[in-house]
Design a protein around this motif. Sequence first.
Motif, short mmCIF file in Angstrom:
data_model
loop_
_atom_site.label_atom_id
_atom_site.label_comp_id
_atom_site.label_asym_id
_atom_site.label_seq_id
_atom_site.Cartn_x
_atom_site.Cartn_y
_atom_site.Cartn_z
N GLY A 21 0.98 -0.93 -0.35
CA GLY A 21 -0.11 0.06 0.24
C GLY A 21 0.87 1.33 -0.18
O GLY A 21 0.39 2.73 -0.47
N ASN A 22 2.17 0.89 0.38
CA ASN A 22 2.75 2.32 0.69
C ASN A 22 3.36 3.16 -0.33
O ASN A 22 4.58 2.83 -0.45
CB ASN A 22 3.02 2.64 1.76
N SER A 82 9.56 -9.72 0.60
CA SER A 82 8.86 -11.04 -0.63
C SER A 82 8.56 -10.27 -1.56
O SER A 82 8.21 -10.94 -2.59
CB SER A 82 9.06 -11.93 0.66
N GLU A 198 13.52 -8.99 11.86
CA GLU A 198 14.46 -8.46 12.11
C GLU A 198 15.11 -8.74 13.55
O GLU A 198 16.40 -8.44 13.00
CB GLU A 198 13.69 -6.85 13.03
C1 B12 Z 1 9.64 0.90 8.28
C2 B12 Z 1 8.53 -0.07 7.63
C3 B12 Z 1 7.64 -0.29 6.91
C4 B12 Z 1 6.49 0.88 7.31
C5 B12 Z 1 7.15 1.35 5.20
C6 B12 Z 1 7.84 2.05 5.24
C7 B12 Z 1 8.60 2.74 4.40
N1 B12 Z 1 9.21 3.81 3.95
O1 B12 Z 1 8.57 2.88 2.79
C8 B12 Z 1 5.02 0.70 6.98
C9 B12 Z 1 4.14 1.06 8.39
C10 B12 Z 1 4.23 1.13 5.95
C11 B12 Z 1 4.98 -1.16 6.53
C12 B12 Z 1 4.31 -1.22 5.77
C13 B12 Z 1 4.51 -2.93 5.62
N2 B12 Z 1 5.80 -4.13 6.01
CO1 B12 Z 1 7.22 -3.23 6.83
N3 B12 Z 1 8.93 -2.70 7.79
C14 B12 Z 1 9.32 -1.58 7.91
C15 B12 Z 1 10.87 -1.42 8.68
C16 B12 Z 1 10.04 -1.33 10.30
C17 B12 Z 1 11.57 -0.90 8.04
C18 B12 Z 1 13.10 -0.31 8.50
C19 B12 Z 1 14.27 0.41 8.29
O2 B12 Z 1 13.58 1.26 6.94
N4 B12 Z 1 15.01 0.17 8.51
C20 B12 Z 1 15.97 0.97 7.63
C21 B12 Z 1 16.71 0.36 6.66
C22 B12 Z 1 18.25 1.53 6.38
O3 B12 Z 1 17.54 -0.46 6.67
P1 B12 Z 1 16.86 -1.44 6.00
O4 B12 Z 1 15.07 -1.10 5.61
O5 B12 Z 1 16.39 -2.72 7.28
O6 B12 Z 1 17.44 -2.10 4.94
C23 B12 Z 1 18.56 -2.35 4.62
C24 B12 Z 1 19.51 -3.48 4.36
O7 B12 Z 1 18.34 -4.26 3.88
C25 B12 Z 1 20.07 -3.44 2.89
N5 B12 Z 1 19.66 -3.34 1.68
C26 B12 Z 1 17.94 -2.88 1.71
N6 B12 Z 1 17.87 -1.98 0.37
C27 B12 Z 1 19.31 -2.85 -0.18
C28 B12 Z 1 19.91 -2.69 -1.84
C29 B12 Z 1 20.91 -3.02 -2.16
C30 B12 Z 1 21.35 -2.97 -3.86
C31 B12 Z 1 21.79 -3.48 -1.05
C32 B12 Z 1 23.26 -3.21 -1.34
C33 B12 Z 1 21.35 -2.86 0.19
C34 B12 Z 1 20.25 -2.81 -0.09
O8 B12 Z 1 20.48 -2.31 3.15
C35 B12 Z 1 19.73 -1.44 3.32
C36 B12 Z 1 20.38 -0.51 4.78
O9 B12 Z 1 21.23 -1.33 5.66
C37 B12 Z 1 11.11 -2.43 8.18
C38 B12 Z 1 11.93 -3.89 9.32
C39 B12 Z 1 11.44 -4.12 10.11
N7 B12 Z 1 12.60 -4.56 11.54
O10 B12 Z 1 10.59 -4.17 10.33
C40 B12 Z 1 10.10 -3.93 8.25
C41 B12 Z 1 9.45 -5.24 6.60
C42 B12 Z 1 10.04 -4.57 5.28
N8 B12 Z 1 8.00 -4.75 6.46
C43 B12 Z 1 7.81 -5.93 6.73
C44 B12 Z 1 6.40 -6.41 5.73
C45 B12 Z 1 5.86 -7.43 5.41
C46 B12 Z 1 5.47 -5.07 5.91
C47 B12 Z 1 4.10 -5.42 5.41
C48 B12 Z 1 3.77 -6.59 4.02
C49 B12 Z 1 3.17 -5.92 6.65
C50 B12 Z 1 1.76 -5.71 6.49
N9 B12 Z 1 1.16 -5.45 7.21
O11 B12 Z 1 1.07 -6.26 5.45
C51 B12 Z 1 3.56 -3.87 5.48
C52 B12 Z 1 3.72 -3.74 3.60
C53 B12 Z 1 3.56 -2.65 3.03
C54 B12 Z 1 2.41 -1.98 2.88
N10 B12 Z 1 1.63 -1.36 3.45
O12 B12 Z 1 2.55 -0.57 1.82
C55 B12 Z 1 9.04 -7.06 6.31
C56 B12 Z 1 9.16 -7.74 5.23
C57 B12 Z 1 9.82 -9.12 5.54
C58 B12 Z 1 9.74 -9.56 3.48
N11 B12 Z 1 10.23 -10.72 3.65
O13 B12 Z 1 9.06 -9.73 2.88
C59 B12 Z 1 9.58 -6.50 6.90
C60 B12 Z 1 10.67 -6.36 7.15
C61 B12 Z 1 9.52 -6.60 9.16
C62 B12 Z 1 9.00 -8.12 9.23
N12 B12 Z 1 8.02 -8.02 10.03
O14 B12 Z 1 10.17 -8.84 9.39
N13 B12 Z 1 6.80 -1.36 6.76
#
Ligand code: B12
Length: 462
Positions: A21-22, A82, A198
């Motif tokens: 959705g986002n 995913s 996480e």
């Molecule tokens: C904030 C967040 C949201 C926000 C969206 C924010 C946005 N900006 O879009 C909201 C609340 C809307 C959201 C919703 C959902 N989310 Co969410 N969300 C998160 C959260 C907390 C973000 C973490 C974050 O930003 N970290 C900071 C950044 C800097 O780090 P990062 O994301 O970890 O990225 C790092 C690595 O992944 C890597 N990386 C990422 N991309 C790339 C690319 C390259 C080339 C490389 C080398 C590295 C790399 O390096 C990055 C920097 O260090 C994560 C993680 C968590 N713990 O819960 C879950 C997470 C991503 N969400 C998840 C899910 C499932 C959802 C939902 C589907 C849940 C649902 N209820 O249905 C919904 C769907 C989205 C929607 N509704 O549209 C899952 C995804 C897991 C998966 N395998 O799919 C996570 C991991 C949480 C979990 N439960 O495990 N979410």
Amino acid sequence: MAVPTLLLIAPPVLYAGQWWGNRRANKPHFASLAGAVGDLCEVRWLELDRQPGPDGPLTGLVQAVADIGDDLALVGISCWTSMHYLGAVLTIETLRSMRSSLPIVVGGHHASAAPRDFDGLADWVVSGDGENALRSLCLEWPKRPARTQRLAGAVVSRMDPSAIDWVNYGPNGRPERGAPVWLLAARGCPFRCHYCMEPLRGPSRSTYSVQNTLAIIEGLIDTHAPPSVAFADPLFGADRAWTLRLLDGLVERDLPVTFWAQTRADLMTPELLERFAQARFKLDFGLDSGSLTTTRLMEKSPNPARYLDRSAEMLRVADRVGLHHEIYLLFNYPGETPETAAETMRYIEALGTGRGPMAAWVSPQTFFILPGTESYSRMDDHHQRFGTVVRNPQWWKVPGDQYRLATAVLPSRAYAGREAELSSFAPWAGALNTSWSARYPPEVAAFRRRFHGGTGAAPPPP
Ligand code: B12
């Protein structure tokens, strides 16, 4: 090659419909990755998981590659969820058909959880935080290796605000004035909930200082005029002292925005909740269950009974102080029975007994399996113990209604023949929210309208 260019791509989400959705949200992970290599190369972004373009899901990809031309030295693909998987595969295959020698690295939560899914597709798969691994690739600019290589990302243990280009902070690396802003102020979560990815990252936490966070927010309000600031932190408020100082700073500054964050009710105190309300926050609490049995199965807390008691106490305080909040519930977790689901409903209903003011909104959803989670690795065990059936354990590889595929789970043999009850939480929550929102004080009702009406900030998860 004038200046080597890195092209960061968020692939399209092809089969998740409204579940993804986002689409408007900016991506803190892209800003951080770009910031980590910005001194080494030109960085271009392409977010294909926003509104699909006129020429289909890959609109803009061919043009971007053509525009960059020979300077294109590396492509970074973010398989962040995913739901992005099949879009990531399509993007890689399309890039390969255009430029077979183009080095491609993949990262993100799905890549961290299931790196094998990219064998033979990507050149490098990074698990975990990607900044350091990406930087090493942008220092060496290696040619494509003979076969896919795994790179372990190093946990980002220090968050440096000067690494981020705040002026151009926004979707596709451009500021979007008047749109909500997503900001990451802290990484890491110490809890080990079994349905969440996480824990794969480990418990290490890093944050901006309170002063830096306040300065970043004030700067963004100046440059972006957002109606709201949403914190992307996995667990906001894990550090009480840090959170209290931040809230004091926000209340003192009386900024013209609302805030959003997700956290846990058992971490709160009455003082914190009072401050969150004063600072115009909407908080979403990941409570997930009201049943002792299910809370234990999810491993929400080392002490499930105290977790449920403390959470109920703090949720009642949130109502009393008029802090608008959502309560996330996760029904049908492996092992769930009609009895434990009913326990959760009774637990939640008890929060609203009496005639007092309410400020809560219940947000239930049904369980779906995610790779890299404890519940994924325990699928066989859950099947033995409870008769749990996960009908599509690799739903992300299947074109189709991925929400329906991912949520096709029989949590226990107790629901065999009673599958229709698995969605009974939806009308229950609808009725509860109608009666509770009728008890919102005017200022809470107005806040909710402002928060969801004009702001377009974080919509409730599907
Ligand atoms: C904030 C967040 C949201 C926000 C969206 C924010 C946005 N900006 O879009 C909201 C609340 C809307 C959201 C919703 C959902 N989310 Co969410 N969300 C998160 C959260 C907390 C973000 C973490 C974050 O930003 N970290 C900071 C950044 C800097 O780090 P990062 O994301 O970890 O990225 C790092 C690595 O992944 C890597 N990386 C990422 N991309 C790339 C690319 C390259 C080339 C490389 C080398 C590295 C790399 O390096 C990055 C920097 O260090 C994560 C993680 C968590 N713990 O819960 C879950 C997470 C991503 N969400 C998840 C899910 C499932 C959802 C939902 C589907 C849940 C649902 N209820 O249905 C919904 C769907 C989205 C929607 N509704 O549209 C899952 C995804 C897991 C998966 N395998 O799919 C996570 C991991 C949480 C979990 N439960 O495990 N979410």
